[in-house]
Design a protein around this motif. Structure first.
Motif, PDB file in Angstrom:
ATOM      1  N   PRO A  68      29.976 -25.400  10.888  1.00 23.85           N
ATOM      2  CA  PRO A  68      29.162 -26.490  11.461  1.00 23.85           C
ATOM      3  C   PRO A  68      28.257 -26.033  12.600  1.00 23.85           C
ATOM      4  O   PRO A  68      27.171 -26.571  12.787  1.00 23.85           O
ATOM      5  CB  PRO A  68      30.188 -27.496  11.963  1.00 23.85           C
ATOM      6  CG  PRO A  68      31.477 -27.142  11.297  1.00 23.85           C
ATOM      7  CD  PRO A  68      31.393 -25.685  10.966  1.00 23.85           C
ATOM      8  N   ASP A  69      28.739 -25.029  13.388  1.00 27.33           N
ATOM      9  CA  ASP A  69      27.950 -24.567  14.524  1.00 27.33           C
ATOM     10  C   ASP A  69      28.476 -23.217  15.007  1.00 27.33           C
ATOM     11  O   ASP A  69      29.455 -22.692  14.481  1.00 27.33           O
ATOM     12  CB  ASP A  69      27.956 -25.598  15.658  1.00 27.33           C
ATOM     13  CG  ASP A  69      29.355 -25.912  16.168  1.00 27.33           C
ATOM     14  OD1 ASP A  69      30.267 -25.055  16.049  1.00 27.33           O
ATOM     15  OD2 ASP A  69      29.553 -27.015  16.698  1.00 27.33           O
ATOM     16  N   LEU A  70      27.818 -22.696  16.007  1.00 27.87           N
ATOM     17  CA  LEU A  70      28.182 -21.405  16.591  1.00 27.87           C
ATOM     18  C   LEU A  70      29.636 -21.377  17.043  1.00 27.87           C
ATOM     19  O   LEU A  70      30.350 -20.409  16.818  1.00 27.87           O
ATOM     20  CB  LEU A  70      27.264 -21.116  17.784  1.00 27.87           C
ATOM     21  CG  LEU A  70      27.670 -19.952  18.686  1.00 27.87           C
ATOM     22  CD1 LEU A  70      27.540 -18.632  17.940  1.00 27.87           C
ATOM     23  CD2 LEU A  70      26.843 -19.950  19.951  1.00 27.87           C
ATOM     24  N   TYR A  71      30.080 -22.440  17.679  1.00 28.51           N
ATOM     25  CA  TYR A  71      31.419 -22.448  18.270  1.00 28.51           C
ATOM     26  C   TYR A  71      32.509 -22.416  17.200  1.00 28.51           C
ATOM     27  O   TYR A  71      33.538 -21.766  17.382  1.00 28.51           O
ATOM     28  CB  TYR A  71      31.566 -23.627  19.227  1.00 28.51           C
ATOM     29  CG  TYR A  71      30.476 -23.582  20.271  1.00 28.51           C
ATOM     30  CD1 TYR A  71      30.447 -22.560  21.215  1.00 28.51           C
ATOM     31  CD2 TYR A  71      29.424 -24.489  20.255  1.00 28.51           C
ATOM     32  CE1 TYR A  71      29.414 -22.470  22.150  1.00 28.51           C
ATOM     33  CE2 TYR A  71      28.396 -24.405  21.187  1.00 28.51           C
ATOM     34  CZ  TYR A  71      28.396 -23.398  22.118  1.00 28.51           C
ATOM     35  OH  TYR A  71      27.378 -23.297  23.026  1.00 28.51           O
ATOM     36  N   SER A  72      32.287 -23.085  16.090  1.00 28.39           N
ATOM     37  CA  SER A  72      33.236 -23.011  14.970  1.00 28.39           C
ATOM     38  C   SER A  72      33.242 -21.606  14.382  1.00 28.39           C
ATOM     39  O   SER A  72      34.292 -21.072  14.042  1.00 28.39           O
ATOM     40  CB  SER A  72      32.851 -24.010  13.879  1.00 28.39           C
ATOM     41  OG  SER A  72      32.931 -25.320  14.364  1.00 28.39           O
ATOM     42  N   LEU A  73      32.066 -21.021  14.277  1.00 26.31           N
ATOM     43  CA  LEU A  73      31.940 -19.658  13.747  1.00 26.31           C
ATOM     44  C   LEU A  73      32.732 -18.668  14.592  1.00 26.31           C
ATOM     45  O   LEU A  73      33.571 -17.930  14.058  1.00 26.31           O
ATOM     46  CB  LEU A  73      30.461 -19.260  13.698  1.00 26.31           C
ATOM     47  CG  LEU A  73      30.155 -17.785  13.441  1.00 26.31           C
ATOM     48  CD1 LEU A  73      30.586 -17.376  12.037  1.00 26.31           C
ATOM     49  CD2 LEU A  73      28.673 -17.508  13.656  1.00 26.31           C
ATOM     50  N   GLN A 105      22.041 -22.350  23.175  1.00 20.73           N
ATOM     51  CA  GLN A 105      21.129 -23.495  23.234  1.00 20.73           C
ATOM     52  C   GLN A 105      20.775 -24.006  21.846  1.00 20.73           C
ATOM     53  O   GLN A 105      20.336 -25.143  21.687  1.00 20.73           O
ATOM     54  CB  GLN A 105      19.853 -23.124  23.985  1.00 20.73           C
ATOM     55  CG  GLN A 105      20.071 -22.936  25.464  1.00 20.73           C
ATOM     56  CD  GLN A 105      18.813 -22.470  26.189  1.00 20.73           C
ATOM     57  OE1 GLN A 105      17.721 -22.438  25.629  1.00 20.73           O
ATOM     58  NE2 GLN A 105      18.985 -22.095  27.441  1.00 20.73           N
ATOM     59  N   ARG A 106      20.962 -23.158  20.847  1.00 23.22           N
ATOM     60  CA  ARG A 106      20.690 -23.548  19.463  1.00 23.22           C
ATOM     61  C   ARG A 106      21.949 -23.426  18.610  1.00 23.22           C
ATOM     62  O   ARG A 106      21.893 -23.023  17.447  1.00 23.22           O
ATOM     63  CB  ARG A 106      19.585 -22.672  18.877  1.00 23.22           C
ATOM     64  CG  ARG A 106      18.262 -22.868  19.569  1.00 23.22           C
ATOM     65  CD  ARG A 106      17.206 -21.980  18.960  1.00 23.22           C
ATOM     66  NE  ARG A 106      15.952 -22.202  19.624  1.00 23.22           N
ATOM     67  CZ  ARG A 106      14.889 -22.712  19.028  1.00 23.22           C
ATOM     68  NH1 ARG A 106      14.935 -23.028  17.774  1.00 23.22           N
ATOM     69  NH2 ARG A 106      13.778 -22.885  19.696  1.00 23.22           N
ATOM     70  N   ALA A 107      23.068 -23.776  19.199  1.00 21.45           N
ATOM     71  CA  ALA A 107      24.372 -23.588  18.556  1.00 21.45           C
ATOM     72  C   ALA A 107      24.461 -24.239  17.173  1.00 21.45           C
ATOM     73  O   ALA A 107      25.091 -23.702  16.261  1.00 21.45           O
ATOM     74  CB  ALA A 107      25.481 -24.109  19.455  1.00 21.45           C
ATOM     75  N   THR A 108      23.823 -25.378  17.000  1.00 21.67           N
ATOM     76  CA  THR A 108      23.917 -26.066  15.710  1.00 21.67           C
ATOM     77  C   THR A 108      23.110 -25.366  14.624  1.00 21.67           C
ATOM     78  O   THR A 108      23.324 -25.618  13.436  1.00 21.67           O
ATOM     79  CB  THR A 108      23.468 -27.537  15.818  1.00 21.67           C
ATOM     80  OG1 THR A 108      22.131 -27.576  16.317  1.00 21.67           O
ATOM     81  CG2 THR A 108      24.390 -28.329  16.724  1.00 21.67           C
ATOM     82  N   SER A 109      22.211 -24.468  15.000  1.00 19.90           N
ATOM     83  CA  SER A 109      21.416 -23.723  14.023  1.00 19.90           C
ATOM     84  C   SER A 109      22.099 -22.430  13.580  1.00 19.90           C
ATOM     85  O   SER A 109      21.667 -21.802  12.631  1.00 19.90           O
ATOM     86  CB  SER A 109      20.045 -23.373  14.606  1.00 19.90           C
ATOM     87  OG  SER A 109      19.347 -24.535  14.946  1.00 19.90           O
ATOM     88  N   VAL A 110      23.143 -22.042  14.300  1.00 22.17           N
ATOM     89  CA  VAL A 110      23.855 -20.797  13.989  1.00 22.17           C
ATOM     90  C   VAL A 110      25.117 -21.181  13.233  1.00 22.17           C
ATOM     91  O   VAL A 110      26.091 -21.648  13.821  1.00 22.17           O
ATOM     92  CB  VAL A 110      24.195 -20.016  15.275  1.00 22.17           C
ATOM     93  CG1 VAL A 110      24.940 -18.737  14.948  1.00 22.17           C
ATOM     94  CG2 VAL A 110      22.925 -19.710  16.064  1.00 22.17           C
ATOM     95  N   ASN A 111      25.079 -21.001  11.903  1.00 22.66           N
ATOM     96  CA  ASN A 111      26.191 -21.481  11.092  1.00 22.66           C
ATOM     97  C   ASN A 111      26.841 -20.400  10.224  1.00 22.66           C
ATOM     98  O   ASN A 111      27.668 -20.705   9.375  1.00 22.66           O
ATOM     99  CB  ASN A 111      25.741 -22.654  10.218  1.00 22.66           C
ATOM    100  CG  ASN A 111      24.591 -22.277   9.305  1.00 22.66           C
ATOM    101  OD1 ASN A 111      24.228 -21.111   9.211  1.00 22.66           O
ATOM    102  ND2 ASN A 111      24.022 -23.248   8.647  1.00 22.66           N
ATOM    103  N   SER A 112      26.465 -19.140  10.450  1.00 17.30           N
ATOM    104  CA  SER A 112      27.093 -18.036   9.721  1.00 17.30           C
ATOM    105  C   SER A 112      26.968 -16.772  10.562  1.00 17.30           C
ATOM    106  O   SER A 112      26.143 -16.700  11.473  1.00 17.30           O
ATOM    107  CB  SER A 112      26.410 -17.822   8.370  1.00 17.30           C
ATOM    108  OG  SER A 112      25.092 -17.321   8.556  1.00 17.30           O
TER     109      SER A 112
END
Length: 58
Positions: A6-11, A35-42
């Motif tokens: 879902p986001d950087l933090y889950s990754l 700042q763009r955590a929701t765009s980083v999903n893998s």
């Protein structure tokens, strides 16, 4: 297959390799990525984003 989150933090919570990579980045790069955590999903998107930000440092 590329695992998506879902986001950087889950990754970084679920993939130790991604967490290690993220924590090895300079502070300013981590800040910009967060700042763009929701765009980083893998892990691949994390690496690509970091590479783009670091290009100016080379």
């Amino acid at each position: 297959m590329l695992k998506k989150y879902p986001d950087l933090y889950s990754l970084i919570d679920q993939e130790p390799e991604a967490d290690q990579f993220y924590n090895s980045l300079p502070d300013y790069v981590r800040e910009m990525i967060s700042q763009r955590a929701t765009s980083v999903n893998s892990f691949e998107s994390l690496q690509n984003y970091a590479d783009n930000l670091l290009q100016g440092d080379r």
